[in-house]
Write a protein that holds these residues in place. Structure first.
Motif, mmCIF file in Angstrom:
data_model
loop_
_atom_site.group_PDB
_atom_site.id
_atom_site.type_symbol
_atom_site.label_atom_id
_atom_site.label_comp_id
_atom_site.label_asym_id
_atom_site.label_seq_id
_atom_site.Cartn_x
_atom_site.Cartn_y
_atom_site.Cartn_z
ATOM 1 N N VAL A 197 52.331 -9.827 50.802
ATOM 2 C CA VAL A 197 51.852 -8.799 51.831
ATOM 3 C C VAL A 197 52.650 -7.621 51.679
ATOM 4 N N VAL A 198 51.850 -6.544 51.418
ATOM 5 C CA VAL A 198 52.458 -5.086 51.384
ATOM 6 C C VAL A 198 52.308 -4.453 52.549
ATOM 7 N N ASP A 199 53.220 -4.174 53.299
ATOM 8 C CA ASP A 199 53.181 -2.967 54.501
ATOM 9 C C ASP A 199 53.003 -1.620 54.051
ATOM 10 N N VAL A 200 52.287 -1.110 54.473
ATOM 11 C CA VAL A 200 52.279 0.644 53.504
ATOM 12 C C VAL A 200 51.790 1.451 54.716
ATOM 13 N N SER A 201 52.507 2.583 54.785
ATOM 14 C CA SER A 201 52.296 3.701 55.678
ATOM 15 C C SER A 201 51.327 4.592 55.290
ATOM 16 N N VAL A 202 50.346 4.899 55.935
ATOM 17 C CA VAL A 202 49.118 5.882 55.587
ATOM 18 C C VAL A 202 48.927 6.825 56.527
ATOM 19 N N PRO A 203 48.374 8.135 56.532
ATOM 20 C CA PRO A 203 47.901 8.871 57.351
ATOM 21 C C PRO A 203 47.135 8.394 58.364
ATOM 22 N N GLU A 204 46.860 8.513 59.514
ATOM 23 C CA GLU A 204 46.379 7.877 60.604
ATOM 24 C C GLU A 204 44.667 7.880 60.435
ATOM 25 N N GLY A 205 44.155 9.278 59.758
ATOM 26 C CA GLY A 205 42.854 9.018 59.314
ATOM 27 C C GLY A 205 42.115 8.006 58.023
ATOM 28 N N ASP A 206 43.291 7.595 57.268
ATOM 29 C CA ASP A 206 42.717 6.523 56.433
ATOM 30 C C ASP A 206 43.095 5.366 56.710
ATOM 31 N N ALA A 207 43.803 5.142 57.735
ATOM 32 C CA ALA A 207 44.543 3.682 58.214
ATOM 33 C C ALA A 207 43.048 2.649 58.434
ATOM 34 N N ALA A 208 41.942 3.004 59.118
ATOM 35 C CA ALA A 208 40.733 2.228 59.346
ATOM 36 C C ALA A 208 40.040 2.128 58.279
ATOM 37 N N ASP A 209 39.665 2.924 57.326
ATOM 38 C CA ASP A 209 38.958 2.518 56.150
ATOM 39 C C ASP A 209 39.670 1.715 55.040
ATOM 40 N N LEU A 210 41.093 2.030 55.059
ATOM 41 C CA LEU A 210 42.091 0.891 54.127
ATOM 42 C C LEU A 210 41.924 -0.408 54.665
ATOM 43 N N ALA A 211 42.194 -0.348 56.011
ATOM 44 C CA ALA A 211 42.086 -1.736 56.532
ATOM 45 C C ALA A 211 40.856 -2.671 56.373
ATOM 46 N N ALA A 212 39.837 -1.968 56.384
ATOM 47 C CA ALA A 212 38.487 -2.403 56.151
ATOM 48 C C ALA A 212 38.438 -2.789 54.529
ATOM 49 N N ARG A 213 38.596 -1.942 53.929
ATOM 50 C CA ARG A 213 38.899 -2.275 52.475
ATOM 51 C C ARG A 213 39.560 -3.478 51.928
ATOM 52 N N ALA A 214 40.854 -3.382 52.504
ATOM 53 C CA ALA A 214 41.757 -4.582 52.337
ATOM 54 C C ALA A 214 41.425 -5.795 52.734
ATOM 55 N N ALA A 215 40.412 -6.126 53.860
ATOM 56 C CA ALA A 215 40.138 -7.155 54.265
ATOM 57 C C ALA A 215 38.958 -7.792 53.572
ATOM 58 N N THR A 216 38.250 -7.162 52.523
ATOM 59 C CA THR A 216 37.203 -7.662 51.713
ATOM 60 C C THR A 216 38.153 -8.460 50.599
ATOM 61 N N GLY A 217 39.371 -8.116 50.332
ATOM 62 C CA GLY A 217 40.031 -8.411 49.311
ATOM 63 C C GLY A 217 39.738 -7.749 47.943
ATOM 64 N N ARG A 218 38.867 -6.776 47.929
ATOM 65 C CA ARG A 218 38.429 -6.076 46.732
ATOM 66 C C ARG A 218 39.267 -5.002 46.592
ATOM 67 N N VAL A 219 40.690 -5.052 46.438
ATOM 68 C CA VAL A 219 41.335 -3.828 46.256
ATOM 69 C C VAL A 219 42.579 -4.188 45.324
ATOM 70 N N ALA A 220 43.265 -3.227 44.909
ATOM 71 C CA ALA A 220 44.170 -3.436 43.652
ATOM 72 C C ALA A 220 45.492 -2.413 44.212
ATOM 73 N N LEU A 221 46.808 -2.553 43.919
ATOM 74 C CA LEU A 221 47.651 -1.866 44.033
ATOM 75 C C LEU A 221 48.201 -1.152 42.818
ATOM 76 N N VAL A 222 48.360 0.304 42.797
ATOM 77 C CA VAL A 222 48.771 0.835 41.822
ATOM 78 C C VAL A 222 50.263 1.407 41.947
ATOM 79 N N LEU A 223 51.175 1.211 41.259
ATOM 80 C CA LEU A 223 52.471 1.963 41.523
ATOM 81 C C LEU A 223 52.629 3.137 40.780
ATOM 82 N N ASP A 224 52.920 4.280 41.453
ATOM 83 C CA ASP A 224 53.329 5.334 40.787
ATOM 84 C C ASP A 224 54.591 5.782 40.250
ATOM 85 N N ALA A 225 54.936 6.977 39.553
ATOM 86 C CA ALA A 225 56.108 7.124 39.032
ATOM 87 C C ALA A 225 57.137 7.085 40.198
ATOM 88 N N ARG A 226 58.260 6.527 40.136
ATOM 89 C CA ARG A 226 59.159 6.485 40.978
ATOM 90 C C ARG A 226 60.115 7.891 40.940
#
Length: 228
Positions: A197-226
Motif C-alpha cells: 500500500v503506497v500512500d501518495v499526496s496529489v492535488p485535491e482536483g486529482d484525488a477523486a479520479d485517482l481513487a476511482a482508478r486505483a479501486a479497479t486495480g488497473r493502475v501501475a506505479l512509475v518511479l521518476d528520477a530522484r
C-alpha cells in the motif's frame, strides 16, 4: 706368568661448552653477536606507529559532539515524540549536518518530513512543522501487487506517476494512458496478500479520479528520477 695386555682407557673427551679451550688450556672468549640494523629500525617503527595511534585516538575522542539520532522508526507525517529521539556523542563528518542534541526538546511535537529510520542521524530537512497532506493536497492510498510497481524500494518524497493500465481483456488503445503525478508519503506491506500500500499526496482536483482508478486495480506505479 701371563702378560698384562689391557690397554689404557682413553681420556674422557671434554664436554662441549660455550667456550672452546685454547691451546694453552684457557677458555676462549665467546664471540660477540652482531647487531642487526633492521631489528633496530623495526623497533623504532613500532614505537612511532604506537605514538601516532595514540594521537589519533586522542584527537578522535576530543573531536566529538552531541547530536540527535532517531531511536525508533517514525513514518512521514507522524508527530515526533520524546521517545523517538536520543542524544549521542559521536565524531561527525563535516559533510553531514545533524541537529545538535540541545534541540531535542524543541523538536518534540514536530512532524517527520520523510520516513525516519532508527539509528540514523536527524537532519534539519527531515523535520517539518506542517501537516501532511498540506493545504490543497489530498492523500490517496493505492494497493499494488509486485507486478504493478518497480522492485526498487520507495521512500517518502519520491516523485511517481500513477498510470492507468489496459482493461480486463488487455485491450490497448491509441490514446495516451491517463497518468497522475504524485508524491510518496508512506509505504507499507500487507503480509497476508503480499501487496504493498503506497500512500501518495496529489492535488485535491486529482484525488477523486485517482481513487476511482486505483479501486479497479488497473493502475501501475512509475518511479521518476530522484535527481532533480
Amino acid at each position: 706368568m701371563p702378560q698384562n695386555t689391557a690397554q689404557p682407557l682413553p681420556a674422557e673427551t671434554p664436554r662441549a661448552t660455550g667456550a672452546m679451550p685454547a691451546l694453552d688450556g684457557r677458555p676462549r672468549p665467546r664471540p660477540r653477536r652482531r647487531r642487526r640494523p633492521w631489528v633496530f629500525a623495526l623497533c623504532v617503527a613500532l614505537v612511532v606507529a604506537g605514538a601516532l595511534g595514540t594521537a589519533f585516538v586522542f584527537t578522535s575522542v576530543n573531536d566529538t559532539r552531541e547530536v540527535l539520532v532517531v531511536s525508533q522508526d517514525v513514518k512521514r507525517g507522524e508527530i515526533i515524540e520524546a521517545g523517538d529521539l536520543s542524544v549521542v556523542r559521536v565524531s561527525v563528518d563535516p559533510a553531514l549536518t545533524p541537529l545538535p542534541g540541545s534541540q531535542k526538546a524543541e523538536l518534540e511535537g514536530n512532524r517527520a518530513a520523510v520516513d525516519l529510520w532508527a539509528g540514523t542521524l536527524l537532519t534539519e530537512q527531515a523535520v517539518t512543522d506542517s501537516l501532511v497532506p498540506g493545504e490543497g493536497e489530498s492523500l490517496v492510498g493505492i494497493s499494488l501487487t509486485p507486478g504493478q510497481m518497480p522492485s526498487e524500494p520507495l521512500y517518502g518524497g519520491d516523485v511517481v506517476r500513477i498510470v492507468t493500465t489496459p482493461g480486463d481483456q488487455g485491450e490497448v488503445t491509441d490514446k495516451d494512458p491517463v497518468t497522475v503525478e504524485a508524491i510518496v508519503v508512506g509505504v507499507s506491506r500487507v503480509e497476508e496478500t503480499g501487496e504493498t500500500v503506497v500512500d501518495v499526496s496529489v492535488p485535491e482536483g486529482d484525488a477523486a479520479d485517482l481513487a476511482a482508478r486505483a479501486a479497479t486495480g488497473r493502475v501501475a506505479l512509475v518511479l521518476d528520477a530522484r535527481e532533480r
